[in-house]
Enzyme design. Structure first.
Site, PDB file in Angstrom:
ATOM      1  N   SER A 194      66.882  -6.278  -5.836  1.00 30.19           N
ATOM      2  CA  SER A 194      68.200  -6.896  -5.895  1.00 30.19           C
ATOM      3  C   SER A 194      69.104  -6.030  -6.760  1.00 30.19           C
ATOM      4  CB  SER A 194      68.081  -8.298  -6.517  1.00 30.19           C
ATOM      5  OG  SER A 194      69.336  -8.828  -6.873  1.00 30.19           O
TER       6      SER A 194
ATOM      7  N   TYR B  88      64.953 -13.862 -13.414  1.00 26.08           N
ATOM      8  CA  TYR B  88      65.051 -13.330 -12.053  1.00 26.08           C
ATOM      9  C   TYR B  88      65.254 -11.809 -12.108  1.00 26.08           C
ATOM     10  CZ  TYR B  88      66.872 -12.400  -7.376  1.00 26.08           C
ATOM     11  OH  TYR B  88      67.079 -11.888  -6.122  1.00 26.08           O
TER      12      TYR B  88
END
Length: 246
Positions: free
Chosen positions: A143, A157
């Site tokens: 990401s 995350y």
């Protein structure tokens, strides 16, 4: 003429929705044989039926990526069904956004288990086969939060996605030769990922995702990496909405 994708057997985790489903559809249309693996069998069946209904090749497999023995069994089943495995796409992921001050260790555990351990278990299941056949391609979904820490709220995350990015580069250095490794780092993409967040942060996450680009954009990036000649290894692709600052 072979397009670099045609005939390849490609296993996609989290392949029954969002990015995974779009990747499955696109690669199937380009002639790949698709193994769709995910936890929800009914959704997996829908994607497989859509692909096969269009005259392409796909099979579904039930898989919880946090179970390393189940991952190994699915990879073995794919090889048995198709005769080989050429590409593994570690796409399954979770993104519950919450400040660390709330100390939600259950969410931390879930992200570590799915995002990080799930990726490692996939590598563990596929890598020995790739080494034995002296070819293969591992594609890991990280990401933009694996490039810059997304805080407050996305700290854990980001930690998992930084780890996926580091593991991808380390794997590339350790394998080299005939095994290719690609890390995909998307920004806001339309998928179910945004629904992982509950509580007070959910509204902010949904607002952030109003700028999201279609999952098909990521599918095209993944296809680009796969279709390259065997001596070309696309190691990282970062893509985000043009108006996304982060």
């Amino acid at each position: 003429m072979n397009n670099g994708i045609e005939g390849k057997v490609i296993l996609i985790t989290g392949g029954n929705s969002g990015i995974g489903a779009e990747v499955a559809r696109l690669l199937a249309m380009r002639g790949a044989k698709i193994a769709v693996a995910a936890r929800r069998q009914s959704k997996t069946d829908e994607v497989v039926q859509e692909i096969t209904g269009g005259g392409h090749v796909a099979r579904g497999y039930q898989l919880d990526v946090t179970d390393k023995h189940q991952f190994e069994a699915v990879v073995a089943e794919v090889v048995s069904d198709f005769g080989q495995l050429d590409v593994l796409i570690n796409n399954a992921g979770l993104m519950p956004i919450r400040p660390m001050l709330e100390v939600n260790t259950d969410e931390w555990d879930a992200m570590i288990d799915v995002n990080l351990k799930g990726t490692l278990y996939g590598i563990a299941a596929a890598l020995p086969r790739f080494q034995a056949q002296e070819s293969g391609h591992i594609i890991n979904l990280s990401s933009v939060a694996g490039i810059k820490v997304f805080a407050p709220g996305g700290t854990v995350y980001s930690g998992t996605k930084f780890a996926v990015r580091a593991i991808s580069d380390g794997l590339r250095q350790e394998t080299g030769g005939n095994i290719r490794v690609t890390c995909i780092e998307p920004g806001a993409v339309e998928s179910d990922l945004k629904y992982s967040t509950t509580g007070t942060a959910a509204e902010n996450v949904l607002a952030f995702y109003k700028q999201a680009i279609p999952a098909s954009s990521v599918a095209r990036a993944i296809a680009f990496a796969i279709e390259q000649p065997a001596d070309v290894d696309i190691n990282e692709i970062v893509l985000r909405p043009t108006r996304q600052e982060f």
